[in-house]
Design a protein around this motif. Structure first.
Motif, PDB file in Angstrom:
ATOM      1  N   TYR A   1      20.158   4.489  -2.068  1.00 45.73           N
ATOM      2  CA  TYR A   1      18.987   3.773  -2.575  1.00 45.73           C
ATOM      3  C   TYR A   1      19.228   2.278  -2.510  1.00 45.73           C
ATOM      4  N   THR A   2      18.339   1.586  -1.821  1.00 46.45           N
ATOM      5  CA  THR A   2      18.346   0.132  -1.777  1.00 46.45           C
ATOM      6  C   THR A   2      17.011  -0.332  -2.335  1.00 46.45           C
ATOM      7  N   PRO A   3      17.006  -0.923  -3.518  1.00 44.31           N
ATOM      8  CA  PRO A   3      15.721  -1.328  -4.103  1.00 44.31           C
ATOM      9  C   PRO A   3      15.019  -2.385  -3.257  1.00 44.31           C
ATOM     10  N   SER A   4      13.705  -2.286  -3.225  1.00 43.30           N
ATOM     11  CA  SER A   4      12.884  -3.245  -2.504  1.00 43.30           C
ATOM     12  C   SER A   4      12.141  -4.107  -3.515  1.00 43.30           C
ATOM     13  N   GLN A   5      11.986  -5.358  -3.200  1.00 42.48           N
ATOM     14  CA  GLN A   5      11.264  -6.239  -4.106  1.00 42.48           C
ATOM     15  C   GLN A   5       9.776  -5.944  -4.132  1.00 42.48           C
ATOM     16  N   ILE A   6       9.271  -5.258  -3.090  1.00 45.89           N
ATOM     17  CA  ILE A   6       7.839  -4.985  -3.054  1.00 45.89           C
ATOM     18  C   ILE A   6       7.542  -3.499  -3.263  1.00 45.89           C
ATOM     19  N   SER A   7       8.525  -2.723  -3.705  1.00 43.16           N
ATOM     20  CA  SER A   7       8.333  -1.298  -3.921  1.00 43.16           C
ATOM     21  C   SER A   7       7.472  -1.059  -5.157  1.00 43.16           C
ATOM     22  N   LEU A   8       6.595  -0.058  -5.068  1.00 44.71           N
ATOM     23  CA  LEU A   8       5.788   0.338  -6.209  1.00 44.71           C
ATOM     24  C   LEU A   8       6.368   1.561  -6.905  1.00 44.71           C
ATOM     25  N   HIS A   9       7.505   2.062  -6.398  1.00 39.59           N
ATOM     26  CA  HIS A   9       8.151   3.211  -7.026  1.00 39.59           C
ATOM     27  C   HIS A   9       8.725   2.770  -8.370  1.00 39.59           C
TER      28      HIS A   9
ATOM     29  N   GLY B   1       5.087   7.383  -0.415  1.00 42.61           N
ATOM     30  CA  GLY B   1       4.873   6.086   0.202  1.00 42.61           C
ATOM     31  C   GLY B   1       3.496   5.531  -0.088  1.00 42.61           C
ATOM     32  N   ASN B   2       3.314   4.309   0.326  1.00 39.79           N
ATOM     33  CA  ASN B   2       2.050   3.610   0.129  1.00 39.79           C
ATOM     34  C   ASN B   2       1.453   3.302   1.498  1.00 39.79           C
ATOM     35  N   PRO B   3       0.376   3.994   1.873  1.00 39.67           N
ATOM     36  CA  PRO B   3      -0.210   3.774   3.195  1.00 39.67           C
ATOM     37  C   PRO B   3      -0.817   2.381   3.397  1.00 39.67           C
ATOM     38  N   TYR B   4      -0.879   1.587   2.334  1.00 42.25           N
ATOM     39  CA  TYR B   4      -1.394   0.222   2.450  1.00 42.25           C
ATOM     40  C   TYR B   4      -0.263  -0.799   2.575  1.00 42.25           C
ATOM     41  N   MET B   5       0.963  -0.285   2.787  1.00 47.22           N
ATOM     42  CA  MET B   5       2.129  -1.160   2.953  1.00 47.22           C
ATOM     43  C   MET B   5       2.815  -0.860   4.288  1.00 47.22           C
ATOM     44  N   GLY B   6       2.017  -0.637   5.328  1.00 44.81           N
ATOM     45  CA  GLY B   6       2.555  -0.425   6.663  1.00 44.81           C
ATOM     46  C   GLY B   6       3.477   0.774   6.737  1.00 44.81           C
ATOM     47  N   ASN B   7       4.696   0.545   7.212  1.00 49.94           N
ATOM     48  CA  ASN B   7       5.651   1.625   7.435  1.00 49.94           C
ATOM     49  C   ASN B   7       6.016   2.393   6.171  1.00 49.94           C
ATOM     50  N   ASP B   8       5.792   1.811   5.006  1.00 48.23           N
ATOM     51  CA  ASP B   8       6.080   2.519   3.762  1.00 48.23           C
ATOM     52  C   ASP B   8       5.246   3.792   3.645  1.00 48.23           C
TER      53      ASP B   8
ATOM     54  N   ILE C   1       9.040  -3.322   5.551  1.00 49.79           N
ATOM     55  CA  ILE C   1       7.766  -2.904   4.974  1.00 49.79           C
ATOM     56  C   ILE C   1       6.816  -4.095   5.058  1.00 49.79           C
ATOM     57  N   LYS C   2       5.645  -3.859   5.638  1.00 45.94           N
ATOM     58  CA  LYS C   2       4.636  -4.922   5.733  1.00 45.94           C
ATOM     59  C   LYS C   2       3.697  -4.823   4.544  1.00 45.94           C
ATOM     60  N   GLU C   3       3.406  -5.951   3.967  1.00 41.71           N
ATOM     61  CA  GLU C   3       2.437  -5.961   2.874  1.00 41.71           C
ATOM     62  C   GLU C   3       1.017  -5.908   3.437  1.00 41.71           C
ATOM     63  N   TYR C   4       0.173  -5.154   2.778  1.00 43.81           N
ATOM     64  CA  TYR C   4      -1.264  -5.115   3.073  1.00 43.81           C
ATOM     65  C   TYR C   4      -1.565  -4.769   4.525  1.00 43.81           C
ATOM     66  N   SER C   5      -0.948  -3.690   4.989  1.00 41.26           N
ATOM     67  CA  SER C   5      -1.208  -3.216   6.343  1.00 41.26           C
ATOM     68  C   SER C   5      -1.303  -1.697   6.318  1.00 41.26           C
ATOM     69  N   LYS C   6      -2.226  -1.143   7.069  1.00 45.75           N
ATOM     70  CA  LYS C   6      -2.336   0.307   7.188  1.00 45.75           C
ATOM     71  C   LYS C   6      -1.707   0.789   8.490  1.00 45.75           C
ATOM     72  N   GLU C   7      -1.134  -0.136   9.250  1.00 48.74           N
ATOM     73  CA  GLU C   7      -0.577   0.191  10.561  1.00 48.74           C
ATOM     74  C   GLU C   7       0.885   0.624  10.465  1.00 48.74           C
TER      75      GLU C   7
END
Length: 147
Positions: free
Chosen positions: A81-89, A10-17, A119-125
């Motif tokens: 698997y459901t692709p996300s438009q903002i996924s970095l995978h 996951g990406n800790p800078y994308m909220g719940n991701d 998934i929230k963009e640009y959030s560490k929460e």
């Protein structure tokens, strides 16, 4: 005991991701002898981190696997698997699991998914329900490791 590695994705800078990475950090505190690593945003590069292990446990945030945020699902086969438009995978966890079956035969791959709803963009929460789910993930993973 099977030689097991736990990989949090996951990406800790994308909220719940970032739930998978947060779960691995928590697991290391609760169960220090766990071989647990931050798999970053995952992808095909995870295959190198899996080589040499009898069992792999992948922890990842997912959408559409549960009825409510924070719900945990354990997949002993390829997860949906459901692709996300903002996924970095570059390749989703499902693709990595499928590749591992072929390229690392005999390795058991378990995926622990946590429903995050969004998934929230640009959030560490992390949402409170996801934080609670992380505690449940750690309990599940520790039970698997102690088998």
């Amino acid at each position: 005991m099977k030689r097991t590695r736990v990989i949090g994705c996951g990406n800790p800078y994308m909220g719940n991701d970032g739930a998978g990475v947060a779960a691995v950090e928590r697991l290391k505190k609760l169960f220090p002898k766990a071989d647990a690593i931050d798999g970053g945003t995952g992808g095909i590069g995870l295959l190198g981190d899996m080589d040499g292990y009898e069992r792999i446990i992948i922890i990842d945030a997912m959408t559409g696997i549960g009825r409510k945020k924070g719900e945990i699902k354990v997949f002993s086969d390829t997860p949906p698997y459901t692709p996300s438009q903002i996924s970095l995978h570059d390749v989703g966890v499902s693709g990595v699991v499928e590749a591992a079956k072929t390229l690392i035969p005999g390795t058991e791959v378990i995926t622990v998914g946590i429903e995050v709803e969004s998934i929230k963009e640009y959030s560490k929460e992390l949402d409170p329900e996801v934080e609670e789910g992380i505690e449940n993930i750690c309990t599940i993973v520790i039970k698997i490791l102690e088998e």
